[in-house]
Design a protein around this motif. Structure first.
Motif, PDB file in Angstrom:
ATOM      1  N   ARG A   8       5.780-101.205  -0.282  1.00 50.85           N
ATOM      2  CA  ARG A   8       5.089-102.137  -1.180  1.00 50.85           C
ATOM      3  C   ARG A   8       4.669-101.462  -2.481  1.00 50.85           C
ATOM      4  NH1 ARG A   8       0.849-106.147   1.416  1.00 50.85           N
ATOM      5  NH2 ARG A   8       2.809-107.272   1.805  1.00 50.85           N
ATOM      6  N   ARG A  25       6.264 -99.408  -4.167  1.00 47.90           N
ATOM      7  CA  ARG A  25       7.406 -99.338  -5.097  1.00 47.90           C
ATOM      8  C   ARG A  25       7.357-100.462  -6.117  1.00 47.90           C
ATOM      9  NH1 ARG A  25      12.780 -97.336  -3.628  1.00 47.90           N
ATOM     10  NH2 ARG A  25      13.506 -99.447  -4.100  1.00 47.90           N
ATOM     11  N   GLY A  26       6.747-101.576  -5.732  1.00 45.49           N
ATOM     12  CA  GLY A  26       6.536-102.665  -6.673  1.00 45.49           C
ATOM     13  C   GLY A  26       7.705-103.602  -6.860  1.00 45.49           C
ATOM     14  N   SER A  27       8.772-103.437  -6.085  1.00 46.36           N
ATOM     15  CA  SER A  27       9.935-104.305  -6.219  1.00 46.36           C
ATOM     16  C   SER A  27       9.776-105.536  -5.330  1.00 46.36           C
ATOM     17  CB  SER A  27      11.210-103.550  -5.828  1.00 46.36           C
ATOM     18  OG  SER A  27      12.326-104.411  -5.770  1.00 46.36           O
ATOM     19  N   ARG A  28      10.021-106.708  -5.898  1.00 46.28           N
ATOM     20  CA  ARG A  28       9.934-107.943  -5.107  1.00 46.28           C
ATOM     21  C   ARG A  28      10.973-107.960  -3.996  1.00 46.28           C
ATOM     22  NH1 ARG A  28       6.969-111.984  -7.707  1.00 46.28           N
ATOM     23  NH2 ARG A  28       8.062-113.581  -6.491  1.00 46.28           N
ATOM     24  N   ALA A  29      12.103-107.285  -4.224  1.00 47.56           N
ATOM     25  CA  ALA A  29      13.158-107.260  -3.209  1.00 47.56           C
ATOM     26  C   ALA A  29      12.742-106.465  -1.976  1.00 47.56           C
ATOM     27  CB  ALA A  29      14.447-106.665  -3.793  1.00 47.56           C
ATOM     28  N   ASP A  30      11.757-105.573  -2.135  1.00 49.66           N
ATOM     29  CA  ASP A  30      11.300-104.756  -1.011  1.00 49.66           C
ATOM     30  C   ASP A  30      10.235-105.449  -0.166  1.00 49.66           C
ATOM     31  OD1 ASP A  30      12.936-102.586  -1.579  1.00 49.66           O
ATOM     32  OD2 ASP A  30      11.486-101.713  -2.968  1.00 49.66           O
ATOM     33  N   GLU A  31       9.677-106.548  -0.642  1.00 49.36           N
ATOM     34  CA  GLU A  31       8.569-107.193   0.050  1.00 49.36           C
ATOM     35  C   GLU A  31       8.932-107.645   1.469  1.00 49.36           C
ATOM     36  OE1 GLU A  31       4.788-108.561   0.897  1.00 49.36           O
ATOM     37  OE2 GLU A  31       5.506-107.187  -0.656  1.00 49.36           O
ATOM     38  N   ARG A  89      -2.870-103.616  -2.696  1.00 48.33           N
ATOM     39  CA  ARG A  89      -2.333-102.262  -2.549  1.00 48.33           C
ATOM     40  C   ARG A  89      -3.418-101.248  -2.209  1.00 48.33           C
ATOM     41  NH1 ARG A  89       2.039-102.000  -7.564  1.00 48.33           N
ATOM     42  NH2 ARG A  89       3.347-103.720  -6.845  1.00 48.33           N
ATOM     43  N   PRO A 132      18.219-105.406   1.461  1.00 46.47           N
ATOM     44  CA  PRO A 132      18.299-104.606   0.227  1.00 46.47           C
ATOM     45  C   PRO A 132      17.476-103.325   0.268  1.00 46.47           C
ATOM     46  CG  PRO A 132      18.107-106.928  -0.321  1.00 46.47           C
ATOM     47  CD  PRO A 132      17.931-106.821   1.165  1.00 46.47           C
ATOM     48  N   SER A 133      16.474-103.262   1.131  1.00 51.33           N
ATOM     49  CA  SER A 133      15.643-102.059   1.247  1.00 51.33           C
ATOM     50  C   SER A 133      16.176-101.074   2.281  1.00 51.33           C
ATOM     51  CB  SER A 133      14.209-102.448   1.638  1.00 51.33           C
ATOM     52  OG  SER A 133      13.665-103.384   0.742  1.00 51.33           O
TER      53      SER A 133
END
Length: 300
Positions: free
Chosen positions: A38, A40-46, A138, A201-202
């Motif tokens: 989380r 990392r700040g990428s929406r794809a990682d959520e 966070r 994707p993660s």
């Protein structure tokens, strides 16, 4: 180290403690990994982060039950948290007692995992409870990850501060159990992406971390071995029949070390291997076998 220095009798732990140690490692490791993802700040990682928060919660429900059952009088477990002495009733926290610190850490960590679990359900549209989403930011996750880190490695530290042969002859158990818990958690999250395709994707990034955790675990197993050789107690944990469990432990490192040797730190390499069913299961068997050999070899 001379035998006379090991004056405590074996604790006679049963399988309850084994699975308590395993669940603590997987829960703490999963919460820590989810927090790092989380951050990392990428929406794809959520989606992957939410898997980690989902995984971290159930073990904190089961682990206290297993710990209480092993006490022999499970209905008295709450006495570890609350002083029932007449005239001195109140929270029973003993800063000098590893057991007391661990019990309270488990309670505090349980609060973090509960909030993050509920927040993941809200974000997935499963329930409506907006207050937990506001709490689960966070900063909150980093604080929870600190306790998750503690819980994942605490079980090994608890053994090291005992006066048992093997356990007290090495300083590597806390780090070893932590590395093993992180490696097993990464493998478990990779396995669960089979049921949540939007988290894939993660997978590459998680695959890289699992390789590094496996390497760290191998280094700490080496340190663990050398310290026991120096203490003269290595035969107790590496002799028959325990050597068979060590084969399982080392087999659990193969997927991560193979990926590190062939693809190094490339997130695109060996992802297909991680999506297989066999690879994560081998890693998880290694996590179980490590704790089994360390716990039970001392008690024979």
């Amino acid at each position: 180290m001379d035998d006379v220095q090991h004056f405590a009798g074996p604790p006679d732990w049963l399988w309850y403690i084994l699975f308590y140690f395993v669940l603590a490692g997987l829960s703490g490791g999963s919460y820590l990994i989810a927090t790092l993802i989380r951050l990392r700040g990428s929406r794809a990682d959520e989606p992957m982060a939410r898997i980690g928060f989902y995984v971290a919660f159930p073990p904190v429900l089961v682990a206290p039950i297993l710990l209480a059952l092993d006490l022999g009088q499970p209905w008295r477990f709450w006495h570890m948290l609350w002083n029932t002495t007449p005239g001195a009733q109140g929270p029973n926290f003993k800063a000098w007692s590893p057991m007391s610190i661990g019990a309270w850490a488990l309670v505090v960590y349980g609060a973090f995992t509960t909030v993050s679990f509920l927040a993941a359900l809200v974000r997935d549209g499963k329930i409506r409870l907006p207050v937990v989403v506001r709490l689960d930011n966070r900063v909150f996750n980093v604080a929870g990850a600190f306790f998750g880190l503690f819980i994942a490695g605490y079980t090994g530290v608890l053994l090291s501060v005992s006066n048992q042969p093997v356990w007290s002859d090495t300083w590597a158990l806390g780090g070893l159990f932590l590395a093993s818990g992180l490696s097993g958690s990464a493998a478990l999250l990779m396995l669960l992406t089979r049921f949540r395709p939007e988290a894939r994707p993660s997978s590459g990034m998680l695959s890289v971390s699992e390789r590094l955790y496996a390497l760290l675990e191998l280094v700490l197993i080496t340190v663990f071995t050398l310290t026991l050789v120096a203490a003269g107690t290595s035969a107790q944990v590496f002799g028959p029949p325990w050597i068979l469990l060590w084969v399982v432990v080392l087999s659990g490192l193969i997927p991560g070390l193979y990926g590190l040797a062939t693809e190094r730190l490339s997130p695109s390499g060996a992802v297909a291997l991680r999506h297989s069913l066999l690879s994560p299961l081998v890693v998880l068997c290694g996590v179980l076998a490590l704790r089994a050999v360390v716990i039970f070899s001392v008690q024979v």
